[in-house]
Design an enzyme around this catalytic site. Structure first.
Site, PDB file in Angstrom:
ATOM      1  CG  ASP A   1      32.893  34.770  40.063  1.00  0.00           C
ATOM      2  OD1 ASP A   1      33.691  35.112  40.936  1.00  0.00           O
ATOM      3  OD2 ASP A   1      33.124  34.866  38.837  1.00  0.00           O
TER       4      ASP A   1
ATOM      5  CD  GLU B   1      36.557  34.878  49.021  1.00  0.00           C
ATOM      6  OE1 GLU B   1      37.560  34.238  48.629  1.00  0.00           O
ATOM      7  OE2 GLU B   1      36.591  35.809  49.853  1.00  0.00           O
ATOM      8  CD1 TRP B   2      38.039  35.711  42.236  1.00  0.00           C
ATOM      9  CD2 TRP B   2      37.115  37.568  43.108  1.00  0.00           C
ATOM     10  NE1 TRP B   2      36.906  36.011  41.497  1.00  0.00           N
ATOM     11  CE2 TRP B   2      36.323  37.140  42.014  1.00  0.00           C
ATOM     12  CE3 TRP B   2      36.738  38.719  43.820  1.00  0.00           C
ATOM     13  CZ2 TRP B   2      35.173  37.831  41.614  1.00  0.00           C
ATOM     14  CZ3 TRP B   2      35.598  39.394  43.421  1.00  0.00           C
ATOM     15  CH2 TRP B   2      34.819  38.956  42.336  1.00  0.00           C
ATOM     16  N   GLY B   3      39.834  34.864  47.396  1.00  0.00           N
ATOM     17  CA  GLY B   3      40.610  35.017  48.629  1.00  0.00           C
ATOM     18  C   GLY B   3      40.368  36.348  49.327  1.00  0.00           C
ATOM     19  CG  ASP B   4      38.678  39.773  47.253  1.00  0.00           C
ATOM     20  OD1 ASP B   4      39.839  39.455  46.918  1.00  0.00           O
ATOM     21  OD2 ASP B   4      37.930  40.512  46.571  1.00  0.00           O
TER      22      ASP B   4
ATOM     23  CG  ASP C   1      40.031  35.758  37.363  1.00  0.00           C
ATOM     24  OD1 ASP C   1      39.633  35.342  38.470  1.00  0.00           O
ATOM     25  OD2 ASP C   1      39.257  36.148  36.472  1.00  0.00           O
TER      26      ASP C   1
HETATM   27  C1  GLA Z   1      35.689  35.866  37.698  1.00  0.00           C
HETATM   28  C2  GLA Z   1      36.271  34.508  38.074  1.00  0.00           C
HETATM   29  C3  GLA Z   1      36.782  33.823  36.807  1.00  0.00           C
HETATM   30  C4  GLA Z   1      35.647  33.682  35.808  1.00  0.00           C
HETATM   31  C5  GLA Z   1      35.039  35.039  35.511  1.00  0.00           C
HETATM   32  C6  GLA Z   1      33.770  34.925  34.677  1.00  0.00           C
HETATM   33  O1  GLA Z   1      36.689  36.723  37.242  1.00  0.00           O
HETATM   34  O2  GLA Z   1      37.294  34.637  39.002  1.00  0.00           O
HETATM   35  O3  GLA Z   1      37.341  32.575  37.120  1.00  0.00           O
HETATM   36  O4  GLA Z   1      34.684  32.809  36.343  1.00  0.00           O
HETATM   37  O5  GLA Z   1      34.687  35.733  36.698  1.00  0.00           O
HETATM   38  O6  GLA Z   1      33.190  36.155  34.404  1.00  0.00           O
END
Ligand code: GLA
Length: 391
Positions: free
Chosen positions: A139, A172-175, A194
Site C-alpha cells: 500500500d 497506490e490507487w492509480g495516483d 477504494d
Molecule cells: C488502503 C487500500 C485498501 C486497504 C486499506 C487498509 O485504503 O487501498 O484496499 O488495504 O488501505 O488500511
C-alpha cells in the site's frame, strides 16, 4: 570481440499471474476486525463451498495483522489476534491447497497505522518468505517524500532476493500512473481509490474518496492497453455479498471478469447466501476472466444507458456484455451484423455478416446464434453476459 556486460538486475517473479489472480481479502468486510480464527474458518469455507476449486487460490490478510517490531526490527504478528503467528497460518492454508497473502505499506505506517516496511524492505521480504507467504499487497499510505516507482521497485528487488515466489500486488490507487512504470515491477496495480458497495456513487472521506462499480469501470476502461498476462489492471476487491442488489452483483462480477481484473472476493465466506456463492462460482464467467489471451474488454457500443462490451478470447471465442447503467428497463434488439466484433488493439476480429457464431448466456443458460437479432431485456443496474463460440 563482443563484450557482454551483465549487471545484477532483479526481476519480478514471472509466471505467477499468467491469468488474473483470484482469491479472498479480509478488508472490504472486516477491515481491522481480523484474527487467525477468521482466516482459518475462511480457508475451510473456501474448500467446502467450492471456491477453491473454482479458482480462488489466494487467501489474503489485509491491514492490521501486525504487531510491533522486535528488538532487531523483525515484524511480528499481533500477539492477541494472531497468537499462533503467520507461519502456522500459512501451514494451515497450504495444507488446504490454498496460498497465503499478506499486506504491507511502502511508508513508515500502513493506512491502518500499523508498522510499514519503509527502511525494512529486505528484512520484511525475508520474513514473509520464511513464513511461507505467497502474495504481498503493498500500500501507499504515509509515503511523503518517496517516489512510487523507486519504492515499489525496492520491494520487488527485496522479494526477489528473499528467494520465494511472491505475487506482488501494487496498491497506490492509480495516483502515480503505475500502468506507465509497473509492468516489470508488479503483477497488478490498483487503478483507482477504494471500492465501496454501490453502483455508481463516489463517497468523499475528506482527503480521499471511494468509488462504486461503474466509476471504477469507467476509470479503468481507458487503461486497457496496459493490461496483459503477468501485469493486470486491478479494479479492487469484489463487493459481491456486501450489500449490492442481486442484479448489481451479477453485473459487478461480469464487469470485473470482462476487464480481466483480479477477482478477489471481499465478503464473509462463512455466512454468505447461496445466491452470492452462485455468482462467485459461476465458472463460465470466471472462464472469461481467466482466458489465456488476457485481453481487457473494450466498450464497443454506448447508447444512453445501454453499453456493449466485447472481449476477444483464445481460439476465436468472444465474451460479450450488455450493460444497463441506468434506472429504467432497457428493451433492445441487437443486430449482430451491424456491429462487427473488432479490436484494433489485440487485432482480433469477427465479421458477423460473414460468419455466424453460436452464443450462450452465461447467467441464464439459454443459447442462440448471431444470425438473428438478440433480444436484450435488462432491468435497471443489470447485465447480460454471453460467450460466443468460434465455429
Ligand atoms: C488502503 C487500500 C485498501 C486497504 C486499506 C487498509 O485504503 O487501498 O484496499 O488495504 O488501505 O488500511
Amino acid at each position: 570481440m563482443l563484450l557482454v556486460v551483465a549487471t545484477a538486475h532483479a526481476q519480478k517473479y514471472e509466471g505467477l499471474a499468467a491469468t488474473p489472480q483470484m482469491g479472498w481479502n479480509s478488508w472490504n468486510k472486516f477491515a481491522c476486525e481480523i484474527s487467525e480464527q477468521l482466516i482459518r474458518d475462511t480457508a475451510d469455507a473456501m474448500v467446502k463451498n467450492g471456491m477453491r476449486d473454482a479458482g480462488y487460490t489466494y487467501l489474503n490478510i489485509d491491514d492490521c495483522w501486525h504487531g510491533q517490531r522486535d528488538a532487531d526490527g523483525n515484524i511480528q504478528a499481533d500477539p492477541v489476534r494472531f497468537p499462533s503467528g503467520i507461519k502456522a497460518l500459512a501451514d494451515y492454508v497450504h495444507a488446504r491447497g490454498l496460498k497465503l497473502g499478506l499486506y504491507s505499506d511502502a511508508g513508515a505506517r500502513t493506512c491502518g497505522g500499523r508498522p510499514g516496511s519503509r527502511g525494512h524492505e529486505y528484512q520484511d521480504a525475508r520474513t514473509y518468505a520464511a513464513w511461507g507467504v505467497d502474495y504481498l499487497k503493498y500500500d501507499w499510505c504515509e509515503t511523503a517524500g518517496l517516489k512510487s516507482e523507486g519504492a515499489y521497485t525496492t520491494m520487488r528487488d527485496a522479494l526477489r532476493a528473499a528467494g520465494r515466489p511472491i505475487l506482488f500486488s501494487i496498491c497506490e490507487w492509480g495516483d502515480t500512473k503505475p500502468w506507465d512504470w509497473a509492468k516489470e515491477v508488479g503483477h497488478s496495480w490498483r487503478t483507482t481509490g477504494d471500492i465501496t458497495a454501490c453502483w455508481d456513487c463516489e463517497l468523499s472521506h475528506g482527503s480521499w474518496s471511494s468509488f462504486g462499480v461503474l466509476k471504477i469501470m469507467d476509470k479503468t476502461a481507458a487503461l486497457r492497453k496496459y493490461a496483459g498476462p503477468g501485469h493486470w489492471n486491478d479494479m479492487d476487491m469484489l463487493e459481491v455479498g456486501n450489500g449490492l442488489t442481486p442484479d448489481e452483483e451479477r453485473a459487478h462480477f461480469s464487469i470485473w471478469a470482462m476487464m480481466a481484473s483480479p477477482l478477489i472476493s471481499g465478503n464473509d465466506l462463512r455466512s454468505m447466501t447461496p445466491a452470492t456463492l452462485k455468482i462467485l462460482t459461476n465458472r463460465d464467467v470466471i472462464g472469461i476472466n481467466q482466458d489465456r489471451l488476457g485481453v481487457q474488454a473494450l466498450r464497443r457500443m454506448a447508447q444512453g444507458d445501454l453499453e456493449m462490451w466485447i472481449k476477444p478470447l483464445a481460439g476465436g471465442d468472444w465474451g460479450v456484455l450488455f450493460l444497463n447503467r441506468g434506472e429504467r428497463t432497457v428493451d433492445y434488439h441487437h443486430d449482430w451484423q451491424k456491429y462487427p466484433l473488432a479490436d484494433d488493439l489485440s487485432k482480433h476480429e469477427a465479421d458477423l455478416k460473414k460468419t455466424t457464431l453460436r452464443w450462450t448466456d452465461l447467467w441464464q443458460g439459454r443459447g442462440g446464434d448471431t444470425s438473428k437479432p438478440l433480444d436484450v431485456k435488462l432491468a435497471p443496474h443489470s447485465a447480460m453476459m454471453l460467450r460466443l463460440k468460434a465455429p
